[in-house]
Design a protein around this motif. Structure first.
Motif, PDB file in Angstrom:
ATOM      1  N   GLU A  73     -18.570   2.302  34.804  1.00 49.00           N
ATOM      2  CA  GLU A  73     -19.020   1.128  35.558  1.00 49.00           C
ATOM      3  C   GLU A  73     -18.127   0.888  36.768  1.00 49.00           C
ATOM      4  OE1 GLU A  73     -19.446  -2.300  33.050  1.00 49.00           O
ATOM      5  OE2 GLU A  73     -20.719  -1.212  31.638  1.00 49.00           O
ATOM      6  N   ASN A  74     -16.818   0.998  36.579  1.00 47.83           N
ATOM      7  CA  ASN A  74     -15.888   0.804  37.688  1.00 47.83           C
ATOM      8  C   ASN A  74     -16.066   1.875  38.752  1.00 47.83           C
ATOM      9  OD1 ASN A  74     -13.939  -1.507  37.362  1.00 47.83           O
ATOM     10  ND2 ASN A  74     -13.776  -0.585  35.349  1.00 47.83           N
ATOM     11  N   LEU A  75     -16.178   3.126  38.338  1.00 45.22           N
ATOM     12  CA  LEU A  75     -16.360   4.223  39.279  1.00 45.22           C
ATOM     13  C   LEU A  75     -17.651   4.038  40.070  1.00 45.22           C
ATOM     14  CD1 LEU A  75     -15.571   6.938  40.515  1.00 45.22           C
ATOM     15  CD2 LEU A  75     -16.593   8.059  38.511  1.00 45.22           C
ATOM     16  N   THR A  76     -18.720   3.709  39.379  1.00 45.42           N
ATOM     17  CA  THR A  76     -20.004   3.481  40.042  1.00 45.42           C
ATOM     18  C   THR A  76     -19.905   2.327  41.029  1.00 45.42           C
ATOM     19  OG1 THR A  76     -21.219   4.351  38.151  1.00 45.42           O
ATOM     20  CG2 THR A  76     -22.448   2.943  39.655  1.00 45.42           C
ATOM     21  N   GLY A  77     -19.290   1.241  40.603  1.00 45.22           N
ATOM     22  CA  GLY A  77     -19.129   0.086  41.475  1.00 45.22           C
ATOM     23  C   GLY A  77     -18.323   0.394  42.724  1.00 45.22           C
TER      24      GLY A  77
ATOM     25  N   ALA B 113     -26.665   3.619  44.483  1.00 36.18           N
ATOM     26  CA  ALA B 113     -26.548   3.692  43.024  1.00 36.18           C
ATOM     27  C   ALA B 113     -27.523   4.705  42.430  1.00 36.18           C
ATOM     28  CB  ALA B 113     -26.764   2.316  42.413  1.00 36.18           C
ATOM     29  N   ALA B 114     -28.691   4.843  43.011  1.00 40.67           N
ATOM     30  CA  ALA B 114     -29.706   5.766  42.496  1.00 40.67           C
ATOM     31  C   ALA B 114     -29.259   7.228  42.574  1.00 40.67           C
ATOM     32  CB  ALA B 114     -31.011   5.587  43.255  1.00 40.67           C
ATOM     33  N   ARG B 115     -28.295   7.528  43.428  1.00 44.81           N
ATOM     34  CA  ARG B 115     -27.817   8.911  43.572  1.00 44.81           C
ATOM     35  C   ARG B 115     -26.687   9.243  42.609  1.00 44.81           C
ATOM     36  NH1 ARG B 115     -26.001  10.525  49.075  1.00 44.81           N
ATOM     37  NH2 ARG B 115     -26.031  12.556  48.054  1.00 44.81           N
ATOM     38  N   ILE B 116     -26.128   8.251  41.937  1.00 45.73           N
ATOM     39  CA  ILE B 116     -24.969   8.470  41.085  1.00 45.73           C
ATOM     40  C   ILE B 116     -25.419   8.885  39.698  1.00 45.73           C
ATOM     41  CG2 ILE B 116     -22.954   7.378  40.047  1.00 45.73           C
ATOM     42  CD1 ILE B 116     -22.856   5.563  42.535  1.00 45.73           C
ATOM     43  N   GLU B 117     -25.048  10.121  39.322  1.00 39.90           N
ATOM     44  CA  GLU B 117     -25.371  10.682  38.005  1.00 39.90           C
ATOM     45  C   GLU B 117     -24.120  11.311  37.419  1.00 39.90           C
ATOM     46  OE1 GLU B 117     -28.441  13.555  38.540  1.00 39.90           O
ATOM     47  OE2 GLU B 117     -29.860  12.122  39.362  1.00 39.90           O
ATOM     48  N   ALA B 118     -23.994  11.276  36.102  1.00 40.06           N
ATOM     49  CA  ALA B 118     -22.818  11.815  35.432  1.00 40.06           C
ATOM     50  C   ALA B 118     -22.565  13.276  35.772  1.00 40.06           C
ATOM     51  CB  ALA B 118     -22.947  11.640  33.918  1.00 40.06           C
ATOM     52  N   GLY B 119     -23.625  14.048  35.920  1.00 39.99           N
ATOM     53  CA  GLY B 119     -23.476  15.470  36.202  1.00 39.99           C
ATOM     54  C   GLY B 119     -23.356  15.798  37.674  1.00 39.99           C
ATOM     55  N   GLY B 120     -23.442  14.798  38.536  1.00 43.86           N
ATOM     56  CA  GLY B 120     -23.334  15.023  39.972  1.00 43.86           C
ATOM     57  C   GLY B 120     -21.885  15.117  40.402  1.00 43.86           C
ATOM     58  N   THR B 121     -21.649  15.833  41.483  1.00 39.17           N
ATOM     59  CA  THR B 121     -20.286  15.971  41.996  1.00 39.17           C
ATOM     60  C   THR B 121     -20.058  15.017  43.161  1.00 39.17           C
ATOM     61  OG1 THR B 121     -20.843  17.672  43.626  1.00 39.17           O
ATOM     62  CG2 THR B 121     -20.244  18.427  41.402  1.00 39.17           C
TER      63      THR B 121
ATOM     64  N   ALA C 296     -15.470  18.850  43.888  1.00 43.63           N
ATOM     65  CA  ALA C 296     -16.193  19.723  42.967  1.00 43.63           C
ATOM     66  C   ALA C 296     -16.310  19.135  41.567  1.00 43.63           C
ATOM     67  CB  ALA C 296     -15.507  21.084  42.886  1.00 43.63           C
ATOM     68  N   HIS C 297     -15.532  18.109  41.254  1.00 46.66           N
ATOM     69  CA  HIS C 297     -15.591  17.503  39.925  1.00 46.66           C
ATOM     70  C   HIS C 297     -16.869  16.681  39.768  1.00 46.66           C
ATOM     71  CE1 HIS C 297     -11.168  18.158  39.660  1.00 46.66           C
ATOM     72  NE2 HIS C 297     -11.507  18.386  38.401  1.00 46.66           N
ATOM     73  N   THR C 298     -17.426  16.741  38.560  1.00 48.97           N
ATOM     74  CA  THR C 298     -18.560  15.863  38.267  1.00 48.97           C
ATOM     75  C   THR C 298     -18.018  14.468  37.972  1.00 48.97           C
ATOM     76  OG1 THR C 298     -18.561  16.248  35.888  1.00 48.97           O
ATOM     77  CG2 THR C 298     -19.886  17.762  37.247  1.00 48.97           C
ATOM     78  N   LEU C 299     -18.882  13.496  38.067  1.00 47.42           N
ATOM     79  CA  LEU C 299     -18.456  12.138  37.759  1.00 47.42           C
ATOM     80  C   LEU C 299     -18.042  12.022  36.295  1.00 47.42           C
ATOM     81  CD1 LEU C 299     -21.032  10.107  39.842  1.00 47.42           C
ATOM     82  CD2 LEU C 299     -18.765  10.895  40.483  1.00 47.42           C
ATOM     83  N   ALA C 300     -18.719  12.742  35.414  1.00 49.48           N
ATOM     84  CA  ALA C 300     -18.355  12.727  33.990  1.00 49.48           C
ATOM     85  C   ALA C 300     -16.943  13.288  33.791  1.00 49.48           C
ATOM     86  CB  ALA C 300     -19.365  13.526  33.173  1.00 49.48           C
ATOM     87  N   GLU C 301     -16.584  14.329  34.533  1.00 51.47           N
ATOM     88  CA  GLU C 301     -15.240  14.896  34.441  1.00 51.47           C
ATOM     89  C   GLU C 301     -14.188  13.914  34.946  1.00 51.47           C
ATOM     90  OE1 GLU C 301     -16.183  19.654  34.995  1.00 51.47           O
ATOM     91  OE2 GLU C 301     -15.991  18.411  36.782  1.00 51.47           O
TER      92      GLU C 301
END
Length: 80
Positions: free
Chosen positions: A6-10, A20-28, A62-67
């Motif tokens: 939530e903090n990272l997305t914010g 916000a619509a472009r932010i996905e866990a698997g996206g870099t 190159a890191h994904t948001l999940a990473e």
């Protein structure tokens, strides 16, 4: 969704103008248009917001948001 996510997305939406619509866990970060200079600023912002030590070279485009969330969690930030 975890507090870290939530903090990272914010931060990405409010401070760096990422829709916000472009932010996905698997996206870099690179896919979101975050280059190396902005990555340094993002790293400093995350350190301050989440209270964890981060080196600029730990987060790259190159890191994904999940990473990134996993890395921050491994440094002691609380995860729900």
């Amino acid at each position: 969704m975890s507090d870290i996510t939530e903090n990272l997305t914010g931060i990405l939406t409010s401070r760096f103008g990422v829709p916000a619509a472009r932010i996905e866990a698997g996206g870099t970060l690179g896919e979101l248009g975050i280059d190396s200079l902005v990555t340094v600023e993002l790293t400093l912002t995350l350190q301050k917001a989440l209270g964890v030590p981060l080196a600029p070279d730990e987060i790259t485009s190159a890191h994904t948001l999940a990473e990134i969330v996993e890395l921050i969690g491994s440094k002691g930030a609380a995860v729900k």
